[in-house]
Design an enzyme around this catalytic site. Sequence first.
Site, PDB file in Angstrom:
ATOM      1  N   CYS A 144       0.839  -1.170   0.184  1.00  0.00           N
ATOM      2  CA  CYS A 144       0.097   0.103   0.115  1.00  0.00           C
ATOM      3  C   CYS A 144       0.954   1.253  -0.041  1.00  0.00           C
ATOM      4  O   CYS A 144       1.945   1.346   0.411  1.00  0.00           O
ATOM      5  CB  CYS A 144      -0.941  -0.130   1.299  1.00  0.00           C
ATOM      6  SG  CYS A 144      -2.198   1.388   1.185  1.00  0.00           S
ATOM      7  N   ASP A 147       0.386   3.715   1.927  1.00  0.00           N
ATOM      8  CA  ASP A 147       0.507   4.395   3.187  1.00  0.00           C
ATOM      9  C   ASP A 147       1.752   4.835   3.530  1.00  0.00           C
ATOM     10  O   ASP A 147       2.517   3.919   3.581  1.00  0.00           O
ATOM     11  CB  ASP A 147      -0.308   3.265   3.699  1.00  0.00           C
ATOM     12  CG  ASP A 147      -0.706   4.045   5.358  1.00  0.00           C
ATOM     13  OD1 ASP A 147       0.047   4.373   6.092  1.00  0.00           O
ATOM     14  OD2 ASP A 147      -2.049   4.044   5.752  1.00  0.00           O
ATOM     15  N   ARG A 174       2.580   4.984   6.412  1.00  0.00           N
ATOM     16  CA  ARG A 174       3.272   4.223   7.654  1.00  0.00           C
ATOM     17  C   ARG A 174       3.826   2.716   7.512  1.00  0.00           C
ATOM     18  O   ARG A 174       4.464   2.074   8.268  1.00  0.00           O
ATOM     19  CB  ARG A 174       2.169   4.191   8.633  1.00  0.00           C
ATOM     20  CG  ARG A 174       1.785   5.420   9.161  1.00  0.00           C
ATOM     21  CD  ARG A 174       0.175   5.499   9.821  1.00  0.00           C
ATOM     22  NE  ARG A 174      -0.617   5.017   8.732  1.00  0.00           N
ATOM     23  CZ  ARG A 174      -1.939   4.926   9.039  1.00  0.00           C
ATOM     24  NH1 ARG A 174      -2.227   5.081  10.341  1.00  0.00           N
ATOM     25  NH2 ARG A 174      -2.616   4.370   8.257  1.00  0.00           N
ATOM     26  N   HIS A 181      -2.240  -4.086   5.056  1.00  0.00           N
ATOM     27  CA  HIS A 181      -2.081  -3.469   6.514  1.00  0.00           C
ATOM     28  C   HIS A 181      -3.591  -3.324   7.012  1.00  0.00           C
ATOM     29  O   HIS A 181      -4.136  -2.669   6.508  1.00  0.00           O
ATOM     30  CB  HIS A 181      -1.120  -2.133   6.417  1.00  0.00           C
ATOM     31  CG  HIS A 181      -1.761  -1.152   5.867  1.00  0.00           C
ATOM     32  ND1 HIS A 181      -2.285  -0.027   6.435  1.00  0.00           N
ATOM     33  CD2 HIS A 181      -1.864  -0.831   4.645  1.00  0.00           C
ATOM     34  CE1 HIS A 181      -2.632   0.796   5.905  1.00  0.00           C
ATOM     35  NE2 HIS A 181      -2.506   0.538   4.607  1.00  0.00           N
ATOM     36  N   CYS A 226      -6.191   0.067   6.854  1.00  0.00           N
ATOM     37  CA  CYS A 226      -5.962   0.629   5.677  1.00  0.00           C
ATOM     38  C   CYS A 226      -6.983   1.571   5.162  1.00  0.00           C
ATOM     39  O   CYS A 226      -8.254   1.126   4.962  1.00  0.00           O
ATOM     40  CB  CYS A 226      -5.884  -0.747   4.427  1.00  0.00           C
ATOM     41  SG  CYS A 226      -5.735   0.025   2.819  1.00  0.00           S
TER      42      CYS A 226
HETATM   43 CO    CO Z   1      -3.546   1.242   2.937  1.00  0.00          CO
END
Ligand code: CO
Length: 208
Positions: A41, A43, A45, A97, A100
């Site tokens: 992803c 993302d 993090r 994750h 998400c």
């Molecule tokens: Co995500």
Amino acid sequence: MNISKIFQNNQKWISSKLDQDEQFFDKISKGQNPEILYIGCSDSRVTAEEMMGLQPGEAFVHRNMANMVISIDLNAMTVINYAVDHLKVKHIIVCGHYGCGGIKAAMKSDDLGILNPWLRNIRDVFRLHKTTLSQIEDESKRYDRLVELNVQEQCINLIKTAAVQRASKKWDINIHGWVFDMSSGKLIDLKINYKKIINGIEEIYRIK
Ligand code: CO
């Protein structure tokens, strides 16, 4: 965030790499031979190399919203084909994750414009597993399970590609489905049985 800090960080990183191995940049300049294709992803993090403890040159990386493998996504398909046909990777990892945002957005009915067709692929995963998911009363547990099932479906989408099917006949290529739990930092292996899945769907998706 002061952007100039990034350039200071870069200088420190160069020094630390050279401290460990003064040939480091000469070596990586010569070419890459990664054994891993990582699909994760976007993302902020969920880092790729950092959480896996991998060095430059060890993983070919593709990231998009909710770690999707969509057959008409030219970007993902180009990465997969290059990694398999040319780099001849031994492992393909799909890593989702918990928490998400893409998964959560797909579970809500808000009109998100250009995101709608992308998120619809996640809604399709929800429809496929509706019976299982609707039995989970706790909303956050339901999201967590959808994160896992989405990883599983994206692994299946990899198996549907001609590139992976060709490779599986030539060398021992493996597909792994993982979830990153950011509340603990742990990587969880969903232990997806790729060989079993291939046998189950081969009749439908086989490309000769
Ligand atoms: Co995500």
